[in-house]
Design an enzyme around this catalytic site. Sequence first.
Site, PDB file in Angstrom:
ATOM      1  N   LYS A  13      -1.172  -2.731   3.356  1.00 32.84           N
ATOM      2  CA  LYS A  13      -0.513  -1.585   2.983  1.00 32.84           C
ATOM      3  C   LYS A  13      -1.236  -0.181   3.275  1.00 32.84           C
ATOM      4  CE  LYS A  13      -0.205  -2.437  -1.311  1.00 32.84           C
ATOM      5  NZ  LYS A  13      -0.911  -4.005  -1.280  1.00 32.84           N
ATOM      6  N   ARG A  88       5.659  -0.775  -8.438  1.00 32.25           N
ATOM      7  CA  ARG A  88       5.219  -1.929  -8.623  1.00 32.25           C
ATOM      8  C   ARG A  88       5.592  -2.898  -9.619  1.00 32.25           C
ATOM      9  NH1 ARG A  88      -0.164  -1.299  -6.122  1.00 32.25           N
ATOM     10  NH2 ARG A  88      -1.593  -2.829  -6.568  1.00 32.25           N
ATOM     11  N   ARG A 127     -13.481  -6.135   2.846  1.00 32.69           N
ATOM     12  CA  ARG A 127     -13.061  -4.771   2.993  1.00 32.69           C
ATOM     13  C   ARG A 127     -14.128  -3.884   2.759  1.00 32.69           C
ATOM     14  NH1 ARG A 127      -7.941  -3.194   0.226  1.00 32.69           N
ATOM     15  NH2 ARG A 127      -8.883  -3.972  -1.532  1.00 32.69           N
ATOM     16  N   ARG A 161     -14.961  -1.605  -3.069  1.00 33.90           N
ATOM     17  CA  ARG A 161     -14.216  -1.288  -4.420  1.00 33.90           C
ATOM     18  C   ARG A 161     -14.609  -2.558  -5.378  1.00 33.90           C
ATOM     19  NH1 ARG A 161      -7.764  -1.097  -2.573  1.00 33.90           N
ATOM     20  NH2 ARG A 161      -7.860  -2.222  -4.455  1.00 33.90           N
ATOM     21  N   ARG A 172      -5.004 -10.003  -9.703  1.00 30.94           N
ATOM     22  CA  ARG A 172      -4.087  -8.995  -8.880  1.00 30.94           C
ATOM     23  C   ARG A 172      -2.890  -9.620  -8.075  1.00 30.94           C
ATOM     24  NH1 ARG A 172      -8.605  -6.155  -5.460  1.00 30.94           N
ATOM     25  NH2 ARG A 172      -7.085  -5.410  -4.153  1.00 30.94           N
TER      26      ARG A 172
HETATM   27  P1  AP5 Z   1      -5.773  -3.166   3.333  1.00 28.80           P
HETATM   28  O1  AP5 Z   1      -4.734  -2.299   4.192  1.00 28.80           O
HETATM   29  O2  AP5 Z   1      -6.885  -2.200   2.659  1.00 28.80           O
HETATM   30  O3  AP5 Z   1      -4.774  -3.969   2.012  1.00 28.80           O
HETATM   31  P2  AP5 Z   1      -3.750  -3.304   0.868  1.00 28.80           P
HETATM   32  O4  AP5 Z   1      -2.477  -3.834   1.275  1.00 28.80           O
HETATM   33  O5  AP5 Z   1      -3.901  -1.827   0.949  1.00 28.80           O
HETATM   34  O6  AP5 Z   1      -4.408  -3.768  -0.411  1.00 28.80           O
HETATM   35  P3  AP5 Z   1      -4.981  -3.283  -1.529  1.00 28.80           P
HETATM   36  O7  AP5 Z   1      -5.881  -4.331  -1.962  1.00 28.80           O
HETATM   37  O8  AP5 Z   1      -5.257  -1.844  -1.564  1.00 28.80           O
HETATM   38  O9  AP5 Z   1      -3.877  -3.527  -2.397  1.00 28.80           O
HETATM   39  P4  AP5 Z   1      -3.759  -3.464  -4.027  1.00 28.80           P
HETATM   40  O10 AP5 Z   1      -2.169  -3.600  -4.125  1.00 28.80           O
HETATM   41  O11 AP5 Z   1      -4.435  -4.757  -4.677  1.00 28.80           O
HETATM   42  O12 AP5 Z   1      -4.606  -2.477  -4.518  1.00 28.80           O
HETATM   43  P5  AP5 Z   1      -4.208  -0.850  -4.763  1.00 28.80           P
HETATM   44  O13 AP5 Z   1      -5.518   0.011  -4.515  1.00 28.80           O
HETATM   45  O14 AP5 Z   1      -2.880  -0.651  -4.225  1.00 28.80           O
HETATM   46  O15 AP5 Z   1      -6.103  -4.455   4.136  1.00 28.80           O
HETATM   47  C1  AP5 Z   1      -7.262  -5.260   3.266  1.00 28.80           C
HETATM   48  C2  AP5 Z   1      -8.385  -5.661   4.244  1.00 28.80           C
HETATM   49  O16 AP5 Z   1      -7.771  -6.651   5.173  1.00 28.80           O
HETATM   50  C3  AP5 Z   1      -8.665  -4.306   5.017  1.00 28.80           C
HETATM   51  O17 AP5 Z   1     -10.223  -4.705   5.372  1.00 28.80           O
HETATM   52  C4  AP5 Z   1      -8.258  -4.452   6.345  1.00 28.80           C
HETATM   53  O18 AP5 Z   1      -9.201  -3.894   7.447  1.00 28.80           O
HETATM   54  C5  AP5 Z   1      -7.897  -6.009   6.797  1.00 28.80           C
HETATM   55  N1  AP5 Z   1      -6.510  -6.157   7.328  1.00 28.80           N
HETATM   56  C6  AP5 Z   1      -5.218  -5.299   7.130  1.00 28.80           C
HETATM   57  N2  AP5 Z   1      -4.366  -5.932   7.745  1.00 28.80           N
HETATM   58  C7  AP5 Z   1      -4.769  -7.080   8.582  1.00 28.80           C
HETATM   59  C8  AP5 Z   1      -4.260  -7.973   9.432  1.00 28.80           C
HETATM   60  N3  AP5 Z   1      -2.814  -7.997   9.809  1.00 28.80           N
HETATM   61  N4  AP5 Z   1      -5.009  -8.969   9.784  1.00 28.80           N
HETATM   62  C9  AP5 Z   1      -6.297  -9.050   9.435  1.00 28.80           C
HETATM   63  N5  AP5 Z   1      -7.127  -8.277   8.665  1.00 28.80           N
HETATM   64  C10 AP5 Z   1      -6.193  -7.255   8.181  1.00 28.80           C
HETATM   65  O19 AP5 Z   1      -4.326  -0.807  -6.420  1.00 28.80           O
HETATM   66  C11 AP5 Z   1      -5.494  -1.044  -7.223  1.00 28.80           C
HETATM   67  C12 AP5 Z   1      -5.005  -1.131  -8.727  1.00 28.80           C
HETATM   68  O20 AP5 Z   1      -4.696  -0.008  -9.197  1.00 28.80           O
HETATM   69  C13 AP5 Z   1      -4.312  -2.415  -9.063  1.00 28.80           C
HETATM   70  O21 AP5 Z   1      -4.802  -3.502  -9.236  1.00 28.80           O
HETATM   71  C14 AP5 Z   1      -3.618  -1.603 -10.452  1.00 28.80           C
HETATM   72  O22 AP5 Z   1      -4.679  -1.813 -11.299  1.00 28.80           O
HETATM   73  C15 AP5 Z   1      -3.851  -0.040  -9.995  1.00 28.80           C
HETATM   74  N6  AP5 Z   1      -2.431   0.232  -9.654  1.00 28.80           N
HETATM   75  C16 AP5 Z   1      -2.161   1.125  -8.244  1.00 28.80           C
HETATM   76  N7  AP5 Z   1      -1.026   1.201  -8.130  1.00 28.80           N
HETATM   77  C17 AP5 Z   1      -0.204   0.952  -9.369  1.00 28.80           C
HETATM   78  C18 AP5 Z   1       1.254   1.070  -9.777  1.00 28.80           C
HETATM   79  N8  AP5 Z   1       1.977   1.619  -9.116  1.00 28.80           N
HETATM   80  N9  AP5 Z   1       1.350   0.583 -11.128  1.00 28.80           N
HETATM   81  C19 AP5 Z   1       0.213  -0.078 -11.844  1.00 28.80           C
HETATM   82  N10 AP5 Z   1      -0.793  -0.092 -11.609  1.00 28.80           N
HETATM   83  C20 AP5 Z   1      -1.383   0.378 -10.256  1.00 28.80           C
HETATM   84 MG    MG Z   2      -4.566  -0.355  -0.230  1.00 27.27          MG
END
Ligand code: AP5
Ligand code: MG
Length: 216
Positions: A13, A88, A127, A161, A172
């Site tokens: 994402k 979410r 990452r 992170r 997660r």
């Molecule tokens: P990346 O693009 O960074 O992945 P992502 O989908 O953004 O994954 P996240 O880990 O950021 O998602 P998340 O939902 O767990 O965390 P968030 O920060 O939202 O890609 C990952 C890696 O793979 C990178 O190194 C990239 O280079 C590589 N890659 C990408 N695409 C690829 C491909 N096609 N092939 C190969 N490699 C690839 O949330 C964190 C925490 O915050 C949550 O756990 C929760 O506690 C809280 N939170 C956030 N939003 C909410 C909400 N709305 N409600 C409640 N809690 C929330």
């Molecule tokens: Mg992300």
Amino acid sequence: MILILLGAPGAGKGTQAQRLQDSRGLVQLSTGDMLRAAVAAGTDVGKKAKEVMERGELVSDDIMTGIISDRLDQPDCANGVILDGFPRTEAQAEALDNMLNDKKLSLNAVIEMKTDDAVLVERVTGRYTCANCGAGYHDSFLKPAKEGVCDKCGGQEFTRRSDDNAETVTSRLKAYHAQTAPLLPYYKGKGILKQVDGMAEINEVTRQIEAELQNI
Ligand code: AP5
Ligand code: MG
Ligand code: ZN
């Protein structure tokens, strides 16, 4: 344009949102990034969110909905946004519908990034991010052209992170399947759900998203 990128942790994402931000002038609204900034700044929201995030659980719907509603009112969002990590839960999706109604805005598309759970731990644990500009990289899948130097800004400091360890990723993922995946039928029912192959190579995923957006 208001776009949601929906997918599991590590689905890509953030990677694709950064690209859409650069190519289309949309603003990436990553609720994870906003919460991490709040934790780093030690705000009230940050204090509430810190341990929840470290456990890999979800922060409360009220907090998240408030953050997004305030952010959407800021002038830089007028050209359109990519919601990355929000909504979410079903409660957040309903709150988003109501807030968009109130603000006289509408949701254009929800793009599901489909992935197999098996690849996600490796994606997340490999990452890292430029400490200066926030550009995302991966130990194996997305290296900067020159090792140790950010392609975008030339920065040489990178961060990882604290929730990107195998144990927290497993929680997660559970949260994703239990609380977020039910949004897929919710948006399918509204006729705005599109799907791309999140298992494909990064440039190919970008191509598929751009192809879906052509029709909007
Ligand atoms: P990346 O693009 O960074 O992945 P992502 O989908 O953004 O994954 P996240 O880990 O950021 O998602 P998340 O939902 O767990 O965390 P968030 O920060 O939202 O890609 C990952 C890696 O793979 C990178 O190194 C990239 O280079 C590589 N890659 C990408 N695409 C690829 C491909 N096609 N092939 C190969 N490699 C690839 O949330 C964190 C925490 O915050 C949550 O756990 C929760 O506690 C809280 N939170 C956030 N939003 C909410 C909400 N709305 N409600 C409640 N809690 C929330
Ligand atoms: Mg992300
Ligand atoms: Zn950088």
